[in-house]
Design a protein around this motif. Structure first.
Motif, PDB file in Angstrom:
ATOM      1  N   HIS A 116     -35.130  32.862  72.680  1.00  0.00           N
ATOM      2  CA  HIS A 116     -35.098  31.589  71.957  1.00  0.00           C
ATOM      3  C   HIS A 116     -36.514  31.023  71.809  1.00  0.00           C
ATOM      4  O   HIS A 116     -36.920  30.578  70.727  1.00  0.00           O
ATOM      5  CB  HIS A 116     -34.177  30.619  72.701  1.00  0.00           C
ATOM      6  N   LEU A 169     -26.981  33.395  71.334  1.00  0.00           N
ATOM      7  CA  LEU A 169     -27.801  32.322  70.762  1.00  0.00           C
ATOM      8  C   LEU A 169     -27.251  31.858  69.415  1.00  0.00           C
ATOM      9  O   LEU A 169     -27.263  30.665  69.114  1.00  0.00           O
ATOM     10  CB  LEU A 169     -29.260  32.774  70.632  1.00  0.00           C
ATOM     11  N   ALA A 214     -35.223  29.701  64.988  1.00  0.00           N
ATOM     12  CA  ALA A 214     -34.718  28.820  66.045  1.00  0.00           C
ATOM     13  C   ALA A 214     -34.226  27.533  65.397  1.00  0.00           C
ATOM     14  O   ALA A 214     -34.929  26.934  64.581  1.00  0.00           O
ATOM     15  CB  ALA A 214     -35.810  28.527  67.063  1.00  0.00           C
TER      16      ALA A 214
END
Length: 186
Positions: free
Chosen positions: A23, A83, A106
């Motif tokens: 991340h 994620l 992200a």
């Protein structure tokens, strides 16, 4: 300061730290076009290898396997899926020279509280080199060292093997470490 010789050959995977690292890398690469799968894998590999060689332990405890374009983290696909499911990361596929390339974006700021300042500094340095001084092809070739060449596709490449790919003088300390490790695994 000299090289730290790792005592523990195998450390357990810290899945949460690996996920946070993926991340963080995606967050730090502000331009998703410079971070595809190959570069993401190489940032993870070099961050863990350099930490292992200098501090005696990798950042994540991840296992890497030989794949066509270099060492690949064994758990990367599951981590990316996690994620995405947490809405922390988006993956988009774009055409790149007639092929499909994945880009990582992200979607929110990562939690980096589990990393030490030294780890963040190391990771940032690796991101800078891989993302801004290499193409995917050039960083892939750079990761094809003697150890990678000896492994079979899909075979684990232990982090300690990376130490053998460097030329250098074998010291008495190196020999003592090798004897300790080999007696533990025999």
């Amino acid at each position: 300061m000299g090289r730290v010789i790792p005592e523990n050959v195998k450390q357990p995977l810290d899945r949460n730290k690996l996920k946070a690292l993926v991340h963080y890398i995606c967050f730090q690469c502000h331009d998703p076009s410079v971070l595809g799968a190959t570069k993401l894998n190489k940032i993870l590999w070099y961050s863990d290898v350099i930490a292992y060689a200098t501090a005696g332990a990798s950042i994540t405890g991840e296992t890497y396997t030989k794949q066509q374009f270099g060492p690949v983290p064994r758990h990367i696909l599951g981590i990316i899926d996690e994620l995405k499911a947490e809405a922390a990361l988006a993956v988009r596929e774009v055409e790149y020279f007639g092929k499909v390339k994945k880009e990582y974006v992200a979607l929110r700021k990562p939690d980096i509280s589990m990393f030490t300042p030294d780890e963040i500094s190391l990771i940032d340095s690796v991101i800078d080199v891989v993302c801004h001084k290499h193409t995917a092809a050039s960083i892939s070739l750079a990761s094809h060292d003697a150890i990678w060449k000896l492994a079979e596709i899909g075979e684990e490449i232990p982090l300690y093997a990376a130490l053998a790919s460097e030329l250098g003088e074998v010291t008495d300390e190196d020999v003592k470490w090798a004897k300790r490790v080999s007696s533990k695994t025999a």
